[in-house]
Design a protein around this motif. Structure first.
Motif, PDB file in Angstrom:
ATOM      1  N   ALA A 182       0.838  -1.195   0.000  1.00  0.00           N
ATOM      2  CA  ALA A 182       0.000   0.000   0.000  1.00  0.00           C
ATOM      3  C   ALA A 182       0.873   1.246   0.000  1.00  0.00           C
ATOM      4  O   ALA A 182       0.588   2.228  -0.686  1.00  0.00           O
ATOM      5  CB  ALA A 182      -0.934   0.006   1.205  1.00  0.00           C
ATOM      6  N   ARG A 183       1.964   1.196   0.762  1.00  0.00           N
ATOM      7  CA  ARG A 183       2.823   2.371   0.852  1.00  0.00           C
ATOM      8  C   ARG A 183       3.617   2.578  -0.423  1.00  0.00           C
ATOM      9  O   ARG A 183       3.846   3.714  -0.832  1.00  0.00           O
ATOM     10  CB  ARG A 183       3.740   2.237   2.063  1.00  0.00           C
ATOM     11  CG  ARG A 183       2.973   2.491   3.324  1.00  0.00           C
ATOM     12  CD  ARG A 183       3.785   2.248   4.553  1.00  0.00           C
ATOM     13  NE  ARG A 183       3.111   2.842   5.716  1.00  0.00           N
ATOM     14  CZ  ARG A 183       3.391   2.527   6.974  1.00  0.00           C
ATOM     15  NH1 ARG A 183       4.331   1.655   7.240  1.00  0.00           N
ATOM     16  NH2 ARG A 183       2.737   3.112   7.961  1.00  0.00           N
ATOM     17  N   GLU A 184       4.013   1.490  -1.054  1.00  0.00           N
ATOM     18  CA  GLU A 184       4.660   1.620  -2.357  1.00  0.00           C
ATOM     19  C   GLU A 184       3.681   2.282  -3.321  1.00  0.00           C
ATOM     20  O   GLU A 184       4.050   3.146  -4.106  1.00  0.00           O
ATOM     21  CB  GLU A 184       5.069   0.246  -2.879  1.00  0.00           C
ATOM     22  CG  GLU A 184       5.879   0.308  -4.168  1.00  0.00           C
ATOM     23  CD  GLU A 184       6.157  -1.079  -4.741  1.00  0.00           C
ATOM     24  OE1 GLU A 184       6.238  -2.043  -3.964  1.00  0.00           O
ATOM     25  OE2 GLU A 184       6.279  -1.168  -5.982  1.00  0.00           O
ATOM     26  N   TRP A 185       2.415   1.905  -3.203  1.00  0.00           N
ATOM     27  CA  TRP A 185       1.420   2.461  -4.105  1.00  0.00           C
ATOM     28  C   TRP A 185       1.177   3.940  -3.834  1.00  0.00           C
ATOM     29  O   TRP A 185       0.839   4.705  -4.738  1.00  0.00           O
ATOM     30  CB  TRP A 185       0.118   1.668  -4.039  1.00  0.00           C
ATOM     31  CG  TRP A 185      -0.615   1.737  -5.328  1.00  0.00           C
ATOM     32  CD1 TRP A 185      -1.794   2.355  -5.557  1.00  0.00           C
ATOM     33  CD2 TRP A 185      -0.168   1.226  -6.585  1.00  0.00           C
ATOM     34  NE1 TRP A 185      -2.127   2.258  -6.882  1.00  0.00           N
ATOM     35  CE2 TRP A 185      -1.134   1.567  -7.535  1.00  0.00           C
ATOM     36  CE3 TRP A 185       0.964   0.518  -6.993  1.00  0.00           C
ATOM     37  CZ2 TRP A 185      -1.006   1.215  -8.885  1.00  0.00           C
ATOM     38  CZ3 TRP A 185       1.082   0.176  -8.329  1.00  0.00           C
ATOM     39  CH2 TRP A 185       0.103   0.518  -9.255  1.00  0.00           C
ATOM     40  N   MET A 186       1.361   4.365  -2.597  1.00  0.00           N
ATOM     41  CA  MET A 186       1.213   5.786  -2.287  1.00  0.00           C
ATOM     42  C   MET A 186       2.233   6.620  -3.059  1.00  0.00           C
ATOM     43  O   MET A 186       1.921   7.721  -3.526  1.00  0.00           O
ATOM     44  CB  MET A 186       1.370   6.015  -0.776  1.00  0.00           C
ATOM     45  CG  MET A 186       0.157   5.565   0.008  1.00  0.00           C
ATOM     46  SD  MET A 186       0.411   5.578   1.812  1.00  0.00           S
ATOM     47  CE  MET A 186       0.716   7.304   2.097  1.00  0.00           C
ATOM     48  N   LEU A 187       3.442   6.086  -3.208  1.00  0.00           N
ATOM     49  CA  LEU A 187       4.447   6.792  -4.009  1.00  0.00           C
ATOM     50  C   LEU A 187       3.991   6.878  -5.463  1.00  0.00           C
ATOM     51  O   LEU A 187       4.102   7.917  -6.108  1.00  0.00           O
ATOM     52  CB  LEU A 187       5.799   6.071  -3.910  1.00  0.00           C
ATOM     53  CG  LEU A 187       6.943   6.635  -4.758  1.00  0.00           C
ATOM     54  CD1 LEU A 187       7.326   8.037  -4.311  1.00  0.00           C
ATOM     55  CD2 LEU A 187       8.164   5.720  -4.721  1.00  0.00           C
ATOM     56  N   LEU A 196       0.900   6.840  -6.608  1.00  0.00           N
ATOM     57  CA  LEU A 196      -0.233   7.754  -6.741  1.00  0.00           C
ATOM     58  C   LEU A 196       0.181   9.205  -6.546  1.00  0.00           C
ATOM     59  O   LEU A 196      -0.325  10.099  -7.229  1.00  0.00           O
ATOM     60  CB  LEU A 196      -1.314   7.397  -5.723  1.00  0.00           C
ATOM     61  CG  LEU A 196      -2.058   6.092  -5.976  1.00  0.00           C
ATOM     62  CD1 LEU A 196      -2.974   5.771  -4.805  1.00  0.00           C
ATOM     63  CD2 LEU A 196      -2.867   6.188  -7.265  1.00  0.00           C
ATOM     64  N   GLY A 197       1.092   9.431  -5.620  1.00  0.00           N
ATOM     65  CA  GLY A 197       1.403  10.817  -5.256  1.00  0.00           C
ATOM     66  C   GLY A 197       2.410  11.477  -6.158  1.00  0.00           C
ATOM     67  O   GLY A 197       2.334  12.684  -6.395  1.00  0.00           O
ATOM     68  N   ARG A 198       3.350  10.716  -6.688  1.00  0.00           N
ATOM     69  CA  ARG A 198       4.501  11.351  -7.322  1.00  0.00           C
ATOM     70  C   ARG A 198       4.838  10.911  -8.730  1.00  0.00           C
ATOM     71  O   ARG A 198       5.700  11.511  -9.366  1.00  0.00           O
ATOM     72  CB  ARG A 198       5.741  11.150  -6.444  1.00  0.00           C
ATOM     73  CG  ARG A 198       5.689  11.893  -5.115  1.00  0.00           C
ATOM     74  CD  ARG A 198       5.502  13.370  -5.323  1.00  0.00           C
ATOM     75  NE  ARG A 198       5.595  14.141  -4.087  1.00  0.00           N
ATOM     76  CZ  ARG A 198       5.215  15.426  -4.001  1.00  0.00           C
ATOM     77  NH1 ARG A 198       4.728  16.050  -5.049  1.00  0.00           N
ATOM     78  NH2 ARG A 198       5.325  16.069  -2.853  1.00  0.00           N
TER      79      ARG A 198
END
Lengths: 246, 246
Positions: free
Chosen positions: A142-147, A149-151
């Motif tokens: 999920a946290r890898e996916w946050m990168l 989505l965000g950047r």
DNA sequence: AACGAACTTTGACCTAGATCAAACGGGACT
DNA sequence: AGTCCCGTTTGATCTAGGTCAAAGTTCGTT
């Protein structure tokens, strides 16, 4: 009797090679699991759970693909998880579902009624440990996916998604390091867009662009071949530490 | 001896009200924890761990704030977690850190060397269960954040962040339902931008806009008062189910 | 009190991706 | 074979947010 060599928290005998293996589980624990589990099938497109529903079971995907999505009142939706075979669904210790879970292909789930599963978990620490491990993996994902989505740019997002699907696919039929590979996209352009925080038009354009640039090639709309996984991972903006090991 | 009434997996005596309480823990487990824990302090701005480093401890935040960030080679960075008091850091069962952890304020951590902690966890199932519960909460938070990153507008993103910080802040000094509240922003505009997948200029502009529209007011750059939490949550695009209960 | 450094705000302009719209498969029915 | 439906592609235009640049604050230091 024979001690099983592959033991997963959910099924000793599911017809798939589970991604994750728990070698510590004992045979009698598996038998205990076998007595309380049941299988359930869903058709492509069928909802499994709606966000907010009471969820009286936990389970894991045996075959097929499901998605986890969140939706805002105005209809904007974000996919927050892709459930591939061996992935776990549900949350011991909580009743309400937090997301919509939808089968995107025909799907078989291996389920346990929640209460017996929780009882079993209380009695067999290995299961709780295994579940913790899996949850930590999901958190990392999920946290890898946050990168993503965000950047990442739209092109990088597409490459990231393809790379993740390819990686998961490869782990089911491992050959060690892989250079090129072919797989089926299990998602429509719209579902991809929902996963990536894009519109379906942008997804389509970027897929076309990657094809034009030779990063991928398509056979029909869904079958993708990646001639060079390293190249794809570069496009995804991941630090490509050379080879593509599993 | 007195059985403790508040027992957290990490500290029996930390000087904060822990967000999460484990009533099931037994006194002797807590004593066992007490014998292997130690405290460590960091200064504002100081890195705690770099991604990829071996991490030989786990622990949780006692006071102060830390951030979890991921960075791409070209410098783009995405914050993937905000560690407030009571939050857990580290991953039993894995050696490498996956993210950069940085103290953004002066910080006190309550730590355990990893090996003894893992041993203890193996012996005391309640700790593993508690940790699973916390990890599932973090996973939910990460997925909620995916919706923010993927689908919300800049203004909604800012409102979401403020609402989350306010909520966490309020849970440390609970008054039941809250209508209005004041708190300190623990983050620079740049850190907010990294959390939200925006640029710092956009953050600044949207904060100004929310102020102009009376959703928030500022005292200095950092002290925020929200006259109406319901309004803020509407701005965040969350289904505001009326009151703001904790 | 003056100076600097770090953080923040504001303005002018630009671009990646969204939006709106139309056309293009391709497979499952009659 | 035709046609309907659903997913996809492609084009034309618009805009939210990024980029670049310049001031304005705050606060600690000499």
């Amino acid at each position: 009797m024979n001690a099983p060599t592959i033991a997963h928290i959910n099924c000793a005998d599911c017809p798939i090679r589970h991604r994750a293996v728990c070698a510590r589980c004992e045979a009698d624990e598996l038998e205990a699991l076998d007595t309380i589990k049941y299988y359930r099938t869903y058709e492509a497109g069928q909802p499994i759970i709606w966000s907010g529903d009471v969820m009286n079971f936990v389970g894991s995907v045996v075959s097929g693909i499901a998605t986890l999505t969140q939706t805002m009142e105005d209809g904007r939706t974000q996919m927050v998880g892709l459930l591939l075979p061996s992935d776990f669904v549900g949350r011991p210790g909580r009743d309400g579902a937090a997301y919509n879970v939808v089968a995107t292909t025909d799907l078989v789930m291996c389920c346990f009624r929640k209460k017996p599963f929780e009882d079993l978990m209380a009695k067999t620490p290995h299961i709780a440990h295994r579940l913790l491990e899996m949850t930590l993996d999901e958190l990392d994902a999920a946290r890898e996916w946050m990168l993503v989505l965000g950047r990442k740019t739209a092109r990088e997002k597409i490459a990231s998604l393809l790379s993740i699907i390819a990686r998961r696919d490869a782990s089911l039929t491992p050959d060690g390091a892989v250079q090129s590979m072919t797989f089926d996209l299990p998602l429509t352009r719209e579902a991809m867009a929902d996963y990536l925080g894009l519109t379906l038009e942008t997804v389509s354009r970027q897929v076309s662009a990657l094809k034009k640039d030779g990063v991928i090639s398509l056979e029909g709309k869904r079958r993708v071949t990646v001639p060079d996984m390293g190249r794809l991972m570069e496009e995804a903006g991941d630090d490509s530490d050379g080879g593509f090991l599993l």
